[in-house]
Design a protein around this motif. Structure first.
Motif, mmCIF file in Angstrom:
data_model
loop_
_atom_site.group_PDB
_atom_site.id
_atom_site.type_symbol
_atom_site.label_atom_id
_atom_site.label_comp_id
_atom_site.label_asym_id
_atom_site.label_seq_id
_atom_site.Cartn_x
_atom_site.Cartn_y
_atom_site.Cartn_z
ATOM 1 N N GLY A 82 6.368 0.268 25.058
ATOM 2 C CA GLY A 82 6.635 1.163 23.923
ATOM 3 C C GLY A 82 5.368 1.842 23.426
ATOM 4 O O GLY A 82 5.358 3.042 23.126
ATOM 5 N N VAL A 83 4.276 1.068 23.346
ATOM 6 C CA VAL A 83 3.004 1.653 22.894
ATOM 7 C C VAL A 83 2.525 2.688 23.904
ATOM 8 O O VAL A 83 2.139 3.808 23.545
ATOM 9 N N HIS A 84 2.608 2.338 25.181
ATOM 10 C CA HIS A 84 2.039 3.209 26.213
ATOM 11 C C HIS A 84 2.770 4.539 26.305
ATOM 12 O O HIS A 84 2.155 5.602 26.418
ATOM 13 N N TYR A 85 4.117 4.476 26.247
ATOM 14 C CA TYR A 85 4.900 5.721 26.365
ATOM 15 C C TYR A 85 5.279 6.293 25.006
ATOM 16 O O TYR A 85 6.065 7.220 24.913
ATOM 17 N N ASP A 86 4.737 5.688 23.935
ATOM 18 C CA ASP A 86 4.985 6.182 22.583
ATOM 19 C C ASP A 86 6.492 6.303 22.299
ATOM 20 O O ASP A 86 6.973 7.325 21.802
ATOM 21 N N LEU A 87 7.220 5.253 22.635
ATOM 22 C CA LEU A 87 8.678 5.257 22.450
ATOM 23 C C LEU A 87 9.041 4.965 21.001
ATOM 24 O O LEU A 87 8.343 4.212 20.316
ATOM 25 N N ASP A 88 10.138 5.540 20.542
ATOM 26 C CA ASP A 88 10.688 5.219 19.233
ATOM 27 C C ASP A 88 12.074 4.622 19.391
ATOM 28 O O ASP A 88 12.773 4.892 20.365
ATOM 29 N N ALA A 89 12.477 3.844 18.398
ATOM 30 C CA ALA A 89 13.868 3.388 18.353
ATOM 31 C C ALA A 89 14.751 4.596 18.042
ATOM 32 O O ALA A 89 14.275 5.607 17.523
ATOM 33 N N PRO A 90 16.061 4.508 18.373
ATOM 34 C CA PRO A 90 16.939 5.657 18.117
ATOM 35 C C PRO A 90 16.926 6.081 16.646
ATOM 36 O O PRO A 90 16.885 5.233 15.746
ATOM 37 N N MET A 91 16.961 7.393 16.446
ATOM 38 C CA MET A 91 17.040 7.939 15.090
ATOM 39 C C MET A 91 18.498 8.305 14.796
ATOM 40 O O MET A 91 19.308 8.438 15.708
ATOM 41 N N PRO A 92 18.844 8.490 13.511
ATOM 42 C CA PRO A 92 20.231 8.847 13.182
ATOM 43 C C PRO A 92 20.608 10.172 13.837
ATOM 44 O O PRO A 92 19.773 11.072 13.958
ATOM 45 N N PRO A 93 21.879 10.315 14.270
ATOM 46 C CA PRO A 93 22.308 11.584 14.864
ATOM 47 C C PRO A 93 22.268 12.685 13.816
ATOM 48 O O PRO A 93 22.567 12.435 12.652
ATOM 49 N N ARG A 94 21.933 13.913 14.240
ATOM 50 C CA ARG A 94 21.834 15.046 13.306
ATOM 51 C C ARG A 94 21.100 14.607 12.054
ATOM 52 O O ARG A 94 21.667 14.495 10.963
ATOM 53 N N ALA A 95 19.818 14.442 12.192
ATOM 54 C CA ALA A 95 19.030 13.724 11.202
ATOM 55 C C ALA A 95 19.254 14.257 9.798
ATOM 56 O O ALA A 95 19.383 15.443 9.575
ATOM 57 N N PHE A 96 19.291 13.313 8.883
ATOM 58 C CA PHE A 96 19.270 13.642 7.458
ATOM 59 C C PHE A 96 17.998 14.415 7.163
ATOM 60 O O PHE A 96 17.047 14.411 7.931
ATOM 61 N N ASP A 97 17.957 15.025 6.012
ATOM 62 C CA ASP A 97 16.739 15.695 5.604
ATOM 63 C C ASP A 97 16.185 14.975 4.386
ATOM 64 O O ASP A 97 16.380 15.397 3.253
ATOM 65 N N VAL A 107 0.839 -1.204 0.000
ATOM 66 C CA VAL A 107 0.000 0.000 0.000
ATOM 67 C C VAL A 107 0.873 1.254 0.000
ATOM 68 O O VAL A 107 0.470 2.314 0.443
ATOM 69 N N ARG A 108 2.082 1.118 -0.548
ATOM 70 C CA ARG A 108 2.955 2.265 -0.811
ATOM 71 C C ARG A 108 3.328 3.068 0.411
ATOM 72 O O ARG A 108 3.329 4.299 0.386
ATOM 73 N N GLN A 109 3.621 2.381 1.506
ATOM 74 C CA GLN A 109 4.138 3.058 2.691
ATOM 75 C C GLN A 109 5.566 2.598 2.956
ATOM 76 O O GLN A 109 5.896 1.446 2.695
ATOM 77 N N VAL A 110 6.396 3.498 3.485
ATOM 78 C CA VAL A 110 7.645 3.019 4.068
ATOM 79 C C VAL A 110 7.246 2.166 5.275
ATOM 80 O O VAL A 110 6.485 2.624 6.132
ATOM 81 N N PRO A 111 7.678 0.899 5.327
ATOM 82 C CA PRO A 111 7.238 0.026 6.424
ATOM 83 C C PRO A 111 7.438 0.700 7.783
ATOM 84 O O PRO A 111 8.526 1.187 8.086
ATOM 85 N N SER A 112 6.370 0.728 8.580
ATOM 86 C CA SER A 112 6.453 1.453 9.849
ATOM 87 C C SER A 112 7.510 0.825 10.750
ATOM 88 O O SER A 112 8.111 1.511 11.567
ATOM 89 N N VAL A 113 7.766 -0.459 10.592
ATOM 90 C CA VAL A 113 8.767 -1.119 11.432
ATOM 91 C C VAL A 113 10.166 -0.544 11.200
ATOM 92 O O VAL A 113 11.036 -0.646 12.065
ATOM 93 N N LEU A 114 10.380 0.073 10.039
ATOM 94 C CA LEU A 114 11.696 0.637 9.726
ATOM 95 C C LEU A 114 11.842 2.084 10.167
ATOM 96 O O LEU A 114 12.923 2.657 10.088
ATOM 97 N N SER A 115 10.749 2.702 10.579
ATOM 98 C CA SER A 115 10.816 4.150 10.742
ATOM 99 C C SER A 115 10.407 4.655 12.118
ATOM 100 O O SER A 115 10.836 5.726 12.528
ATOM 101 N N SER A 116 9.593 3.928 12.847
ATOM 102 C CA SER A 116 9.132 4.488 14.113
ATOM 103 C C SER A 116 8.584 3.402 15.020
ATOM 104 O O SER A 116 8.322 2.278 14.591
ATOM 105 N N GLY A 117 8.413 3.762 16.290
ATOM 106 C CA GLY A 117 7.845 2.831 17.236
ATOM 107 C C GLY A 117 8.846 1.774 17.681
ATOM 108 O O GLY A 117 9.949 1.662 17.160
ATOM 109 N N LEU A 118 8.434 1.014 18.691
ATOM 110 C CA LEU A 118 9.226 -0.134 19.130
ATOM 111 C C LEU A 118 8.482 -1.378 18.690
ATOM 112 O O LEU A 118 7.519 -1.795 19.341
ATOM 113 N N TYR A 119 8.895 -1.957 17.586
ATOM 114 C CA TYR A 119 8.186 -3.133 17.095
ATOM 115 C C TYR A 119 9.187 -4.258 16.808
ATOM 116 O O TYR A 119 9.052 -5.361 17.328
#
Lengths: 217, 217, 217
Positions: free
Chosen positions: C193-208, C142-154
């Motif tokens: 993770g769901v309750h506190y809306d935690l994310d996995a670490p993101m890249p330092p000084r995020a890309f744009d 359905v043309r999404q970047v898989p959410s498992v790769l981008s956010s949340g603790l899954y």
């Protein structure tokens, strides 16, 4: 197959590392990813082509079953995650390493297919697929039309390197020198393509695609 | 399986050609592709369904291992590349050929699954998947929601043709006439759907999807 | 494997149902789909992870070959199709069930890989892949970047649950209690993770990234 000789193993691991690094950086450029995404897409870029090849050969995926490839691929992805911005300046060496990986994978992929008794046409296709399959999977996962399908010279050097491997093997000229020659041929064409910014032929009187890079379909 | 009789082989190759031609033209309409992309997507459309089926059956992919299918699929893709714009006028015969391919693939796919000892439900699903899998892979690679999931009657005739094949085979009414009957049933439903522009049922009180056809990619 | 005991079977079928329901609802939220699309994407979410695992293990896909899993997965998709709008209110119980499915799949996936003789690293990866693979396939379709790769603790709880399974098994502490413990660990981390809306670490000084979040995802 992938452990034939220490030299081939070392080169194969180096190609895997370059693919993972380049793949993870490419993914970072086009999508917001967390650490899971960056490392996963690096590993998919590095190992995906060989896995697709082995699935089509109906054998267990060799690199997936070898922890050294997994470790090197994960390492490349992790380095991209930690220091992505700095690595952008190393664009040229990474492109060169990526071309080396493409060449090695095309040659070893075609060789493995021949060893398992596939026909020459299949061996050429599987060799090229070993080289380009991982990057294609990565592009699909970050919602890009795979670059190998749309621009640059990437599949064509892989097809030529795989064809050289198959022809020379069928002429009974195999051995390390054959593999090196075929890989150098692929590498040379790829680097010429990068240097002169060559593209594969486009359709005559180009279509006007409705949904390419800028619009909804 | 695919070489049972010269008639089935000829029909199967014709269906493969139609799938490759139609698949490559569809891909050209929505994405900017070079020759590698057009031919690859034609081949994926033509061979992808059978390859997915054989991977799920855990057997070597039959059409990939038969150079005649590879040649016919590549030929369809090349013709689309060279003369795409002119072929747009041949929309109707290509749609008819594509429906013929869908019907054949659904019937032969279900038959192969039964022969390999799969259960009836699995055989129906694998038959339909043989018919629709290639186009689905192509759509994903050119960043479209697969049309088979969203509109038209495409999977449903394939499911019906595969079900007819399975039911008749389990009733011990097999043989060429059974296969032809099931294929004609699938083909008829598909063409009725095309002619009257029928869609499969949509969800009641439709959702308002946020990112479908009108958002940026 | 999947039929070891009636309790495991019942839990596994419940997880399959939750994945299909949640997967079909997620797909409905982002794309215009017909009944074929909703049911297909529910089934792919529920069964895709196990199928990818079994393809990588080079064995016939177990759940695909078991009509009970197919029926439960199709049922979940159909319920989402018929009553999607009402189910939106059941968001919390569906998230809990989905976390239960993730935990079970990660643990049973890692266990199956060990039983088939894979190494510990491979078993951890295959366990996690069993949990996250189906949703990833769905997102791509359905043309999404898989959410498992981008956010949340899954993926991370799945990796931890699979690691616990592998470590305990290698320490010879296996049996039902081990599996339950590892699954509870995964489930707990996921729910925190769901309750506190935690994310996995993101890249330092995020890309744009150029093409990610400015569109609706």
């Amino acid at each position: 197959m992938t452990t034939e000789s220490p030299v081939v193993l070392a080169l194969d691991l180096l190609g895997t590392f370059a693919f993972a690094l380049n793949g993870a950086l490419t993914a970072l450029r086009v999508a917001r990813l967390d650490i899971v995404g960056v490392v996963t897409l690096g590993m998919i870029t590095a190992l995906g082509g060989g896995i697709i090849r082995d699935v089509l050969l109906d054998v267990p995926p060799a690199t997936f079953n070898d922890w050294r490839y997994l470790a090197v691929a994960a390492g490349g992805g992790l380095i991209a995650f930690v220091s992505g911005r700095h690595l952008e300046r190393l664009n040229t060496p990474i492109t060169v390493l990526d071309a080396a990986g493409l060449s090695l994978f095309a040659v070893t992929g075609a060789g493995k297919a021949l060893q398992l008794g596939l026909g020459p046409v299949q061996a050429v296709l599987l060799g090229a697929l070993t080289g380009v399959g991982g990057g294609t999977l990565r592009d699909v996962m970050v919602r890009q039309v795979p670059s190998v399908l749309s621009s640059g010279l990437y599949a064509i050097p892989a097809l030529i390197g795989a064809t050289a491997t198959v022809v020379l093997t069928l002429l009974d000229v195999h051995g390390p020198a054959t593999a090196v020659g075929a890989a150098v041929l692929c590498f040379g064409i790829r680097m010429v393509g990068v240097h002169y910014d060559l593209d594969a032929p486009m359709p005559p009187r180009a279509f006007d695609p409705r949904s390419d890079d800028d619009g909804p379909r």
